[in-house]
Enzyme design. Structure first.
Site: not given
Ligand SMILES: Cc1cc2nc3c(=O)[nH]c(=O)nc-3n(C[C@H](O)[C@H](O)[C@H](O)COP(=O)(O)OP(=O)(O)OC[C@H]3O[C@@H](n4cnc5c(N)ncnc54)[C@H](O)[C@@H]3O)c2cc1C
Ligand code: SF4
Ligand code: FES
Lengths: 249, 646
Positions: B51, B53-54, B275, B293, B339, B410, B434, B450
């Site tokens: 995601g 972060a990764g 949310h 949204s 929220r 959420h 996250e 984000l």
């Molecule tokens: C519908 C929605 C709308 C949102 N809107 C906003 C917004 O407008 N603004 C904002 O700031 N935030 C928003 N958020 C929150 C934000 O999107 C997330 O908190 C953020 O994108 C998380 O990013 P991340 O890189 O930490 O994790 P993620 O993007 O969830 O990525 C997780 C990664 O880990 C991998 N993974 C997980 N478990 C395993 C495992 N056991 N083995 C291998 N791989 C694994 C997955 O494959 C994926 O690649 C929203 C969230 C949602 C759900």
């Protein structure tokens, strides 16, 4: 509603595969297509039969993971992703045929799941702007005309689902490739690599067993994100320009 | 409560620099050991998750010359759930000249988090936010622009400045595609090896250091051992413990939970964000909830009928029989309250029997006034894609009939405990995005996740992990290393066990039941009695799961039921810890509302004297109660006040 499903079952990449018929009773019109498959899978498991495998994740039409051919159409009768298709688009008593994307470049892994790794490799070939972290100037250093930014955005909304390939009689991946070429090519930041990018991406596309584009337009007709066909014209112009300037890579 | 947990020594963030807050990040970067570019080739890093972060971390560490191995469970790194974020990303650019600054973003975030986050971390996040936008624009992220060609901003989530950058309703998608492309560039350059359709199922700890992972190839079922000098978890949030949430179907806690079982502390697990504007549940087949949204609250008005059980067509209900309850209770913020407050208010009116739609679990979000005021074309231009999405899902036309919305799970503010360097309590295990607990306290502001994901991946981790790696490379390992062998064996044994139970209930039926328990007792409102009941029921359910779950097929194939079973098994353990955490925190703060701790007019009441700390939980052997370690929180810059939005 009561629905009859004819679903492609294939145990693994080497299995021949076949269509199997299932009954799904008590389908609500408010269910999404994938929720209807969930209901089928719960029923199958309780009867001791393995559930139907299909790719999905966000279920909001944005991750591009889902996608099956429904009654011969990629993503089914509406122009949307399979996860955003709802059962109200069907009638009580309908028989629905469900198959995986069929394309040489997307081999079937199991049931409705295919390998779309070829798309990632097209991006690896050149679908990026080289901007190592930390090297960026201030975001306002380079204004972008709104019209260009909007066109770049429209092309950038491609979700990489592969419906364009599944719908194309040649199984071409040109709409996907063109969407990326257009997205990056419309932006000033994308200019330095523009010529090299289009050549490398098209070469990779051809190496991946996608068919050639003969301008049939089925791709854009099924694209859930409305990627326009004229991105392919833009790709062709960029490609000709790049080749004419003597570049090979 | 002595039966449910014990208290251990307090914990401290040893890496946090001191001095003036604006200089701390510089100070830490200067103090961190560096790795000579020539040596980076010899150092390897595993990054689980692609995601924001990764992917950003993998691209950046790859560019720096480290050997990176990345993993995700989807078929492509581009599909990580960050893709679904809609609204936008904050940055203290002050392009609007409206009084924004790094300090103001810092202040808003600490206050929004209800004084349960660390000042140093939040300040750094605000500082780095500025560079994120520059980086993304350079990569070709097509942010919204104005006619002059400059970037557009909007105000978001109830703040008074316009600092949110956005790309229509698809900001997460565009940011992730940018990071994904940077990642794929490094795959092509040979610095990053990408493993898609791989799920991490165990962490390998050797001599107290995180040295690798066990991953299952989800196509062949092969159980693979991967080693590295450091491991990064960027595996997202655990909202799916509630079954229904706005998260993607595959979002899970497995990677974090496995690390927790190996010694990483889990912080504030009960801090969950609910949310307020999601499409309500339509039936028990429902598999996920869709977010609408938050920007809709800028122009839509939220109401329910004044009379309970009023089931007239909303258009037939006259003005004076409607209760615009947010405008009534919070006259100064109205429909734009944060929220957590909007969500709880919706729950309260529904509990009173005034909810609308199927099951009475919904409130109206009405655009009739906005259409009158702005004209339909203007509403269409601003919200058209959201209205279309609503119509596609519900079959109702929101231009004609008010939308129905209801709160949904959420985001999870809790996560693995990390220090200022983003390192967990296991040396060599870093956690970003996250999945960690770090920056949002008890409540996250809109458009800040984000920001945090990209801050962690592009700018923070690449400037802190070097301090750890400078001592490497560590001893070479192979599959016969006892710790690795043991980890692989335990993964195999667990899979064999799941496949051999051959019970009567599907994995989903357990997951749904767990979700109901969590939503009812550990959701928008919590109290001692309910949480105790929940813990009892979770234990029973977990026990039944391991006796009665039905997982068909074999390990040596693509087996989605098996994947899900492993995730639900971990949720069943996490759920209990969430309830224990919620039970021990006898105060209300941010997203955590304890009905025993409220003001006379029903607002959340914090108890700073007793609970101004991070609750970091240590896993002890199965059946033993977890151990609580408290990290005290101090506020030098922002004065601790009760929030008020009246
Ligand atoms: C519908 C929605 C709308 C949102 N809107 C906003 C917004 O407008 N603004 C904002 O700031 N935030 C928003 N958020 C929150 C934000 O999107 C997330 O908190 C953020 O994108 C998380 O990013 P991340 O890189 O930490 O994790 P993620 O993007 O969830 O990525 C997780 C990664 O880990 C991998 N993974 C997980 N478990 C395993 C495992 N056991 N083995 C291998 N791989 C694994 C997955 O494959 C994926 O690649 C929203 C969230 C949602 C759900
Ligand atoms: S161009 Fe359209 S159909 Fe093709 S992958 Fe992209 S979104 Fe899917
Ligand atoms: S499941 Fe993500 S687009 Fe359909």
């Amino acid at each position: 509603m009561n629905i009859t499903l004819r679903v492609w079952r294939q145990k693994g990449p080497d299995d021949k595969g076949r269509m199997v018929t299932y009954q799904v009773p008590d389908v609500s019109p408010d269910m999404s297509f994938l929720e209807m498959l969930d209901v089928l899978n719960e029923k199958l498991q309780l009867e001791g039969e393995e559930p139907v495998a299909f790719d999905h994740d966000c279920r909001e039409g944005i991750c591009g993971a889902c996608g099956v051919v429904i009654d011969g159409e990629a993503h089914g009768p509406e122009t949307t992703t399979t996860c955003q298709l709802h059962m109200r688009s069907f009638k009580d008593g309908d028989t629905i045929t469900v198959e995986p994307w069929r394309a040489k470049a997307f081999p079937v892994i199991k049931d409705l799941v295919v390998d779309r790794g070829a798309f990632d490799r097209i991006i690896q070939a050149g679908g990026y702007i080289s901007a190592p972290t930390g090297t960026a100037p201030d975001a306002h250093a380079m204004p972008v005309p709104k019209a260009d930014a909007d066109r770049a955005f429209d092309a950038a909304t491609c979700i990489g689902c592969g419906a364009c390939v599944a719908a194309c009689p040649n199984a071409s991946g040109m709409l996907f490739t063109a969407a990326k070429v257009t997205h990056l090519g419309m932006l000033p930041q994308g200019q330095p690599e523009r010529q090299a990018r289009v050549i490398k991406m098209v070469n990779q596309h051809d190496e991946e067993d996608f068919g050639g584009c003969t301008n049939i337009g089925e791709c854009a007709a099924v694209c859930p994100k409305g990627i326009p066909l004229d991105t392919i014209s833009q790709l062709n112009r960029d490609l000709l320009g790049a080749l004419a300037s003597g570049r090979t890579e | 409560m002595i039966d449910l947990y014990t208290e251990g020594d307090p914990i401290r963030d040893e890496k946090a620099p001191d001095g003036p807050i604006a200089e701390r990040w510089d100070k830490r970067r200067f103090g961190a050991k560096l790795v000579n570019p020539a040596n980076r080739r010899k150092l390897s890093v595993i990054i689980v998750g692609t995601g924001l972060a990764g992917a950003s971390a993998a691209a950046t560490l790859g560019e720096a010359g480290y050997r990176v191995t990345s993993f995700c469970y989807q078929d492509s790194p581009r599909r990580a759930h960050s893709i679904a974020a809609q609204g936008g990303i904050n940055a203290a650019k002050n392009y609007r000249n409206d009084g924004d600054s790094i300090y103001r973003l810092f202040y808003d975030t600490v206050k929004g988090g209800d004084f349960r986050s660390r000042e140093s971390n939040v300040y750094r996040l605000s500082q780095v936010s500025v560079e994120i936008i520059d980086q993304c624009v350079a990569q070709g992220v097509p942010f919204a622009r104005e006619y002059g060609g400059l970037l557009d901003n909007r105000s978001f989530g109830g703040v008074q400045v316009s600092r949110t950058f956005y790309a229509r309703g698809q900001t997460g998608q565009q940011l992730l595609i940018g990071a994904y492309q940077a990642l794929e560039r490094q795959v092509a350059a040979g610095t990053v090896e990408m493993n898609t359709r791989h799920e991490m199922l165990e962490l390998i700890v050797v001599d107290g250091r995180a040295r690798g992972i066990i991953a299952r190839d989800m196509v062949t079922g092969e159980i693979e051992t991967h080693f590295a000098d450091a491991v990064v978890l960027a595996t997202g949030g655990y909202g799916n413990v509630f079954y229904l949430s706005t998260n993607a179907m595959g979002c899970n806690v497995t990677a974090s939970w496995r690390a927790h079982r190996k010694g990483a502390l889990f912080a504030n697990p009960c801090f969950t964000q609910i949310h307020p504007t999601c499409i309500p549940v339509s039936g028990d087949y429902q598999s996920k909830l869709t977010l609408m949204s938050e920007s809709l609250r800028n122009d839509g008005r939220i109401w329910v009928p004044k009379r309970t059980g009023d089931d007239r067509d909303p258009r037939q209900i006259p003005e004076d029989e409607r209760d615009y309850y947010l405008e009534r209770i919070y006259p100064s913020f109205g429909n734009l309250v944060p929220r957590d407050i909007a969500s709880r208010a919706a729950k309260n009116v529904c509990d009173e029997g005034r909810g609308v739609g199927p099951g009475g679990l919904g409130v109206y979000l009405d655009f009739a006034d906005a259409i009158k005021r702005m004209g339909r074309p203007a509403v269409e231009a601003k919200y058209g894609n959201l209205f279309d999405m609503y119509q596609r899902i519900t079959g109702e036309n929101p231009y004609e009939v008010p939308m129905r919305i209801y709160p949904a799970v959420h985001y999870t503010m809790g996560g693995l405990w990390v220090d200022y360097d983003l390192q967990s309590t296991i040396p060599g295990l870093f956690v970003t995005g996250e999945a960690n607990f770090s920056d949002h306290g008890a409540n996250r502001l809109g458009a800040s996740a984000l920001m945090q994901g990209l801050a962690d991946g592009y700018f923070v981790l690449p400037n802190t992990i070097n301090d750890y790696l400078a001592a490497g490379p560590f001893e070479a390992l192979d599959e016969n290393t006892p710790a690795a062998k043991e980890a692989a064996e335990s993964v195999r044994a667990r899979i064999d066990k799941l496949l051999s139970i051959k019970g009567d209930r599907t994995v989903d039926s357990f997951h749904k039941e767990l979700g109901h328990i969590m939503w009812d007792y550990c959701g928008m409102e919590r109290n001692e009695e309910g949480l105790r009941k929940a813990i009892e029921r979770i234990r029973e359910l977990r026990d039944e799961f391991w006796r009665n779950v039905r997982v068909l097929g074999t390990n040596e194939e693509l087996n989605q039921a098996l994947e899900k079973a492993g995730r639900v098994a971990d949720f069943l353990e996490l759920a209990e810890l969430m309830c224990v955490d919620a039970l021990h925190r006898r105060e209300s703060c941010g997203g955590h509302f304890r009905s025993e701790s409220q003001t006379e007019d029903g607002e959340a009441l914090r108890h700073d004297d007793e609970f101004a700390y991070v609750a970091a939980w240590e896993y002890t052997d199965a059946g033993q109660p977890p151990v609580l370690h408290k990290e005290a929180l101090e506020y030098e810059y922002v004065e601790m006040k009760q929030r008020s939005y009246k």
